[in-house]
Write a protein that holds these residues in place. Structure first.
Motif, mmCIF file in Angstrom:
data_model
loop_
_atom_site.group_PDB
_atom_site.id
_atom_site.type_symbol
_atom_site.label_atom_id
_atom_site.label_comp_id
_atom_site.label_asym_id
_atom_site.label_seq_id
_atom_site.Cartn_x
_atom_site.Cartn_y
_atom_site.Cartn_z
ATOM 1 N N THR A 79 -25.392 -16.592 -18.877
ATOM 2 C CA THR A 79 -25.847 -15.391 -18.156
ATOM 3 C C THR A 79 -27.304 -15.116 -18.516
ATOM 4 O OG1 THR A 79 -23.607 -14.554 -18.452
ATOM 5 C CG2 THR A 79 -25.214 -13.020 -17.551
ATOM 6 N N GLY A 80 -27.640 -15.314 -19.801
ATOM 7 C CA GLY A 80 -29.026 -15.138 -20.243
ATOM 8 C C GLY A 80 -29.964 -16.048 -19.471
ATOM 9 N N LYS A 82 -29.782 -17.089 -16.525
ATOM 10 C CA LYS A 82 -30.031 -16.542 -15.183
ATOM 11 C C LYS A 82 -31.186 -15.544 -15.188
ATOM 12 C CE LYS A 82 -25.560 -16.831 -12.807
ATOM 13 N NZ LYS A 82 -25.413 -18.184 -13.184
ATOM 14 N N PHE A 83 -31.375 -14.856 -16.327
ATOM 15 C CA PHE A 83 -32.439 -13.857 -16.417
ATOM 16 C C PHE A 83 -33.655 -14.397 -17.172
ATOM 17 C CE2 PHE A 83 -28.551 -11.125 -16.242
ATOM 18 C CZ PHE A 83 -28.779 -10.627 -14.971
ATOM 19 N N PRO A 105 -33.514 -9.285 -23.840
ATOM 20 C CA PRO A 105 -33.900 -9.100 -22.437
ATOM 21 C C PRO A 105 -34.668 -7.797 -22.218
ATOM 22 C CG PRO A 105 -31.512 -9.006 -22.722
ATOM 23 C CD PRO A 105 -32.079 -9.480 -24.005
ATOM 24 N N HIS A 107 -34.840 -5.725 -19.576
ATOM 25 C CA HIS A 107 -34.194 -4.590 -18.925
ATOM 26 C C HIS A 107 -32.819 -4.324 -19.506
ATOM 27 C CE1 HIS A 107 -37.436 -4.614 -16.113
ATOM 28 N NE2 HIS A 107 -37.228 -5.898 -15.879
ATOM 29 N N GLN A 110 -30.003 -6.061 -17.823
ATOM 30 C CA GLN A 110 -29.818 -7.479 -18.148
ATOM 31 C C GLN A 110 -29.059 -7.631 -19.459
ATOM 32 O OE1 GLN A 110 -33.708 -9.233 -18.161
ATOM 33 N NE2 GLN A 110 -33.912 -9.149 -15.931
ATOM 34 N N GLU A 111 -29.452 -6.827 -20.443
ATOM 35 C CA GLU A 111 -28.740 -6.911 -21.722
ATOM 36 C C GLU A 111 -27.264 -6.558 -21.520
ATOM 37 O OE1 GLU A 111 -29.599 -4.211 -25.140
ATOM 38 O OE2 GLU A 111 -29.130 -5.995 -26.312
ATOM 39 N N ILE A 114 -25.578 -9.649 -19.844
ATOM 40 C CA ILE A 114 -25.539 -10.806 -20.754
ATOM 41 C C ILE A 114 -24.473 -10.568 -21.831
ATOM 42 C CG2 ILE A 114 -26.834 -12.057 -22.552
ATOM 43 C CD1 ILE A 114 -29.375 -11.572 -20.838
ATOM 44 N N SER A 185 -27.599 -0.808 -24.651
ATOM 45 C CA SER A 185 -28.190 -0.953 -23.319
ATOM 46 C C SER A 185 -27.974 0.316 -22.494
ATOM 47 C CB SER A 185 -27.616 -2.180 -22.609
ATOM 48 O OG SER A 185 -26.265 -1.975 -22.262
#
Ligand code: ZN
Length: 373
Positions: A79-80, A82-83, A105, A107, A110-111, A114, A185
């Motif tokens: 997933t990480g 992807k960002f 990350p 944002h 995103q965190e 992930i 997050s």
């Protein structure tokens, strides 16, 4: 095989670990302390007087659980990816896995994703295995207290409650565990990353103390160790977040040195050493018409001193021709990236016609150390 070659010889922040394989360019390594788990398996087998094939089933179960742990970490890592957050490696320890990412990350959303991806992998494994198990055997139970390793299907069935436990346990908001990261997050949306991390760290430490006390009284040694680990990691990650925030807000102009030595190609190392002893560590070199033409990093100077080289050696005989001129408005974070990517110890600041200052590695280190305290 490519992954194997790329693993750099780097410091081991957690001690030695061994490469076992890689997927999607993300290597998995086993930490030395995993050996303790193997001893624990042998100990359990002997003290419970297991029969041979029970011992095999038990060992296989432990390894199957760690396969699930590795998949959990890949949930985070992929997933990480992807960002654009790179996972350096996945380290497997007896108390769980750790996907070491090259950065946090940017944002909070995103965190959030992930982090959530890891526990979701365990939930999906539990649902898929549980569903298939029910279809094939026609029965199902989540009981973990009365399992019977005499029966081969028990091995499969146990993976369901174990993965559900991994799913729920990881969601406990004990930062830096997954649940704590999710909490951070969410808090970051309102409080910003640094304050959010501070709050999550404090909650995490409180829960960690709970884990340790409960683990000791209930003789759950792994839980106590996890508590200890959380407690140690929480502060470290807070400091890191704080520093990342600082370098993301500080500009190069705030740190640059405006009085610095301009070496010339024909200067001798002897004269350079005098400047070095007066405190400057890294130097810029200019040609006769004042164009930047190289640098002398501290490494070269130390090397020169250690090897007692000829003091009449001139700068142009031993310098690095790599240079970089950056804008004073550049963020410290980007300056650090530039230095790392280009392998430079000192940056020139200004423009080609007018270099107004320098920033070197030592100045940055000193600054960050003063902020970390
Ligand atoms: Zn996780």
């Amino acid at each position: 095989m490519e992954g194997r070659k790329r693993v750099k010889r780097e410091a081991h922040p957690f001690g030695k670990s061994w490469y076992i394989g890689s997927y999607s360019n993300i290597p998995v390594k086993v930490h030395w302390s995993f050996g303790l788990l193997l001893l624990f398996i042998v100990y359990t087998i002997l003290t419970n007087e297991m029969k041979m094939w029970q011992a095999i089933a038990y060992t296989m179960l432990v390894f199957a659980v760690f396969a699930c742990v590795i998949m959990h970490e890949y949930g985070h890592a992929l997933t990480g990816q992807k960002f654009g957050v790179k996972t350096v490696d996945i380290i497997i320890t007896p108390i769980g896995g750790l996907a070491r990412m090259n950065r946090i990350p940017d944002h909070p959303a995103q965190e959030f994703l992930i982090t959530l991806a890891g526990p979701m992998v365990n939930l999906i494994i539990a649902i898929v295995i549980g569903f298939l198990f029910y279809i094939v055997t026609g029965k199902f139970s989540l009981d973990m207290t009365t399992y019977n390793l005499n029966h081969p299907t028990e091995f499969i069935r146990l993976l369901v409650p174990i993965n559900l436990t991994l799913f729920l346990f990881n969601l406990i908001p004990a930062f830096p565990m997954d649940g704590g990261r999710i909490l951070r997050s969410l808090l970051a949306v309102k409080f910003g990353k640094v304050r959010a991390t501070r709050i999550a760290t404090q909650i995490g430490k409180l829960l960690a103390i709970g884990f340790i006390i409960f683990g000791i009284f209930d003789q759950q040694i792994i839980l106590a160790l996890i508590g200890l680990f959380i407690f140690m990691m929480a502060n470290q990650e807070y400091d890191q977040t704080k520093l990342l925030s600082i370098i993301g807000h500080t500009t190069v102009s705030e740190l640059m040195q405006t009085s610095f030595t301009r070496l010339h190609l024909g200067d001798t190392y002897q004269s350079l050493i005098e400047k070095y002893q007066n405190g400057e560590r890294n130097f810029l070199v200019f040609d006769s018409i004042g164009n930047l033409s190289g640098t002398v990093p501290e490494l070269f100077i130390k090397d020169f001193i250690d090897q007692e080289k000829d003091p009449t050696l001139t700068v142009n005989q031993q310098m690095s021709s790599k240079t970089r001129i950056i804008d004073p408005a550049m963020l410290l974070k980007d300056a650090i990236d530039t230095m790392r990517d280009d392998g430079l110890a000192i940056l020139a600041i200004g423009d080609e016609n007018n270099i107004i200052g320098v920033l070197d590695r030592n100045t940055i280190e000193k600054y960050l150390r003063s902020k970390a305290g």
